[in-house]
Design an enzyme around this catalytic site. Structure first.
Site, short mmCIF file in Angstrom:
data_model
loop_
_atom_site.label_atom_id
_atom_site.label_comp_id
_atom_site.label_asym_id
_atom_site.label_seq_id
_atom_site.Cartn_x
_atom_site.Cartn_y
_atom_site.Cartn_z
N ASP A 33 0.86 -1.18 0.00
CA ASP A 33 0.00 0.00 0.00
C ASP A 33 0.89 1.23 0.00
OD1 ASP A 33 -3.24 0.22 0.71
OD2 ASP A 33 -2.09 2.08 1.03
N LYS A 38 -0.68 3.14 7.33
CA LYS A 38 -1.57 1.97 7.22
C LYS A 38 -0.75 0.68 7.20
CE LYS A 38 -5.42 0.42 4.40
NZ LYS A 38 -6.19 0.72 3.21
N LEU A 155 -17.37 -9.35 -3.80
CA LEU A 155 -17.44 -9.34 -2.34
C LEU A 155 -18.41 -8.27 -1.85
CD1 LEU A 155 -13.58 -9.42 -1.73
CD2 LEU A 155 -15.13 -11.34 -2.12
N PHE A 251 -32.20 -10.41 -2.05
CA PHE A 251 -32.17 -9.08 -2.66
C PHE A 251 -33.55 -8.58 -3.05
CE2 PHE A 251 -28.87 -6.13 -4.17
CZ PHE A 251 -27.87 -6.49 -3.29
N CYS A 262 -20.34 0.28 -4.37
CA CYS A 262 -20.34 -0.39 -5.68
C CYS A 262 -21.54 -0.07 -6.57
CB CYS A 262 -20.28 -1.90 -5.49
SG CYS A 262 -18.65 -2.46 -5.04
N LYS A 327 -25.61 0.19 4.86
CA LYS A 327 -26.33 -1.03 5.23
C LYS A 327 -25.82 -1.44 6.60
CE LYS A 327 -23.15 -4.39 3.18
NZ LYS A 327 -22.97 -5.50 2.27
C1 UDX Z 1 -22.46 -5.06 -3.68
C2 UDX Z 1 -22.64 -6.44 -4.36
O1 UDX Z 1 -23.60 -7.21 -3.64
C3 UDX Z 1 -21.30 -7.18 -4.41
O2 UDX Z 1 -21.46 -8.39 -5.11
C4 UDX Z 1 -20.29 -6.28 -5.12
O3 UDX Z 1 -19.02 -6.90 -5.15
C5 UDX Z 1 -20.19 -4.93 -4.44
O4 UDX Z 1 -21.49 -4.32 -4.39
P1 UDX Z 1 -22.20 -4.12 -1.20
O5 UDX Z 1 -22.04 -2.77 -1.82
O6 UDX Z 1 -21.27 -4.51 -0.10
O7 UDX Z 1 -22.06 -5.27 -2.33
O8 UDX Z 1 -23.67 -4.18 -0.61
P2 UDX Z 1 -24.99 -5.06 -0.82
O9 UDX Z 1 -25.15 -5.95 0.34
O10 UDX Z 1 -25.08 -5.64 -2.15
O11 UDX Z 1 -26.08 -3.88 -0.67
C6 UDX Z 1 -26.13 -2.78 -1.59
C7 UDX Z 1 -27.24 -1.83 -1.25
O12 UDX Z 1 -28.50 -2.42 -1.49
C8 UDX Z 1 -27.26 -1.38 0.22
O13 UDX Z 1 -27.59 -0.02 0.29
C9 UDX Z 1 -28.35 -2.26 0.82
O14 UDX Z 1 -28.93 -1.71 1.98
C10 UDX Z 1 -29.33 -2.35 -0.33
N1 UDX Z 1 -30.18 -3.56 -0.28
C11 UDX Z 1 -29.65 -4.80 -0.41
C12 UDX Z 1 -31.56 -3.41 -0.14
O15 UDX Z 1 -32.08 -2.28 -0.05
N2 UDX Z 1 -32.34 -4.53 -0.16
C13 UDX Z 1 -31.83 -5.78 -0.28
O16 UDX Z 1 -32.63 -6.76 -0.29
C14 UDX Z 1 -30.44 -5.93 -0.42
#
Ligand code: UDX
Length: 438
Positions: A33, A38, A155, A251, A262, A327
């Site tokens: 890094d 860090k 991830l 989801f 993401c 989240k």
């Molecule tokens: C996401 C993808 O899932 C992952 O595969 C990718 O590599 C990176 O982006 P992440 O950003 O960690 O991962 O969060 P995720 O758990 O997917 O949630 C994304 C958003 O959707 C959050 O704001 C979460 O609160 C929302 N969400 C998720 C909902 O509102 N409802 C759901 O049922 C699931």
């Protein structure tokens, strides 16, 4: 199994998880890094990010001598006399001007290691990058004896270690089949289905998957709005939909909109990608617009609950926000829908007090300007005209809702995650308002 010498450049949540997990699979890993402080912290086993199981894996890897941290990509190249057999690029690709992914960090690292990579080394792009980046990286490298492959990560924050070690699939793409196979073999112990393809297809898998997930959520949030208007129940509707194996139960949880590091970045990048290819991807545009509207709808719900009128004024109304991270299970505020809702409420003149189990009031974050953060939910709720649940932290369910009802000035909770048991909130004396739960 072959033990490979691996260099990982970038120790953010993707890089650190990749390094620690590959070490746990038996490989020899050096992580680099540019942030000296860090690197020092990592050498002491201190992890900056909230990621279950990661600190333990890092400690195990270091104790076994399979995981080392160094300052800068050059040191990672020189870590062993032979140099790395595989180099993972896990550096940030932030959303640049107009939503285009900014590749300057990827390019800087490639420039730095260009002449240091040993012949036969494979450069692996794990950062989410526009289609064509692997080819561009190969051009920048200008080395016939070094292959470049794309190996997107899937991830989720908060379960990155679990996701890495229990992948639904491994995707590796590159123009040289043997290099792609060598990278896929690093994960052989995980027994996941493996898709070997060309680089542009592998790069597109990541965008196509994340945009599909965002679209699924925008769809569910729009159906929840319809439930509110038609008197239907979104929980039953999504349960009924989810038993269809082609849809699945995952989801399908409505909320204040999707966010995080993401989905917003990747949906914007997909639009740019399509635009550059002269294709108007209206479905993605509608997915993003629906998400923007979802946040506004949450504010309208609060407005109606607090003032009793659609256009009522929220000026100087005190609102308690429960949950600020994007989240539950993370301390990440990046593109948090909770903050977007907070910003709209502030624009409407409301006074905001926030509580989040992952945030400390003595460590103010610039994105939280205008929200007074406290470390006690009962204090946050004091004299509030409404409590708004914005993040699905499970502990909110077990709060003492009778005690909360005594300290608020109006016992109304707007539960944008349909997290609480309405019966418990109501027994405590609250009016409970969910979404899609008319
Ligand atoms: C996401 C993808 O899932 C992952 O595969 C990718 O590599 C990176 O982006 P992440 O950003 O960690 O991962 O969060 P995720 O758990 O997917 O949630 C994304 C958003 O959707 C959050 O704001 C979460 O609160 C929302 N969400 C998720 C909902 O509102 N409802 C759901 O049922 C699931």
């Amino acid at each position: 199994m072959f033990v490979r010498r691996i260099a990982v450049v970038g120790t953010g949540y993707v890089g650190l998880t990749t390094g620690a997990c590959l070490a746990s699979l038996g490989h020899d890993v050096v992580c680099a890094d540019v942030d000296a402080a860090k690197v020092e912290r990592l050498r002491r086993g201190e992890i900056d990010i909230l990621e279950p199981g990661l600190a333990e894996l890092v400690a195990e890897g270091m104790a076994a001598g399979r995981l080392t941290f160094v300052l800068g990509a050059t040191s990672a190249m020189r870590h062993t006399a032979e140099g790395p057999e595989v180099m993972f690029l896990c550096v940030p690709t932030p959303m640049g001007v107009g939503g285009v992914a900014d590749l300057s960090i990827v390019e800087a690292v490639v420039e730095e290691v260009r002449e240091l990579l040993p012949p036969g080394c494979v450069v692996v792009n794990k950062s989410t990058v526009p289609v064509g980046t692997a080819e561009r990286t190969a051009e920048l490298l200008g080395r016939d004896d070094v292959a470049v492959v794309s190996n997107p990560e899937f991830l989720r924050e908060g379960s990155a270690v679990y996701d890495f070690l229990n992948p639904d699939r491994i995707v590796v793409g590159g123009s040289q089949q043997d290099a792609a196979e060598r990278v896929a073999a690093l994960y052989a112990r995980l027994g996941a289905p493996t898709v070997l393809t060309d680089a542009p297809s592998a790069e597109l898998v990541k965008y196509a998957a994340n945009c599909f997930l965002a679209m699924k959520l925008s769809y569910v949030n729009a159906v929840a709005e319809l439930c509110d208007r038609l008197g239907a129940d979104i929980t039953d509707v999504t349960e009924g939909m989810g038993y269809d194996k082609r849809i699945g139960q995952a989801f399908l949880q409505p909320g204040p909109g999707w966010g995080g590091s993401c989905l917003p970045k990747d949906t914007s990048a997909m639009l740019q990608l399509a635009d550059a290819a002269d294709f108007e991807f209206r479905l993605i545009r509608a997915t993003i617009d629906t998400n923007t509207r979802q946040r506004q709808r949450m504010v309208e719900k609060v407005r109606l609950a607090v003032t009793g009128k659609r256009g009522g004024s929220l000026s100087h109304k005190r609102i308690a926000l429960f949950g600020l991270t994007f989240k539950a299970g993370t301390d990440d505020l990046r593109d948090s829908p909770a903050l977007a809702v907070a910003a709209l409420l502030r624009q409407a003149g409301a006074d905001l007090v926030g509580y989040d189990p992952a945030l400390r009031p003595d460590n103010p974050h610039p994105d939280l300007t205008g929200v007074t953060v406290v470390d006690d939910p009962y204090l946050a709720a004091k004299d509030a005209e409404a409590v708004v649940v914005l993040t699905e932290w499970p502990e909110f369910r077990s709060l003492d809702w009778s005690r909360l009802a005594e300290s608020v000035s109006r016992p109304t909770v707007i539960d944008t995650r349909n997290l609480l048991d309405p019966a418990v909130a109501r027994r405590g004396g609250f009016e409970w308002i969910g979404i899609g739960k008319s």
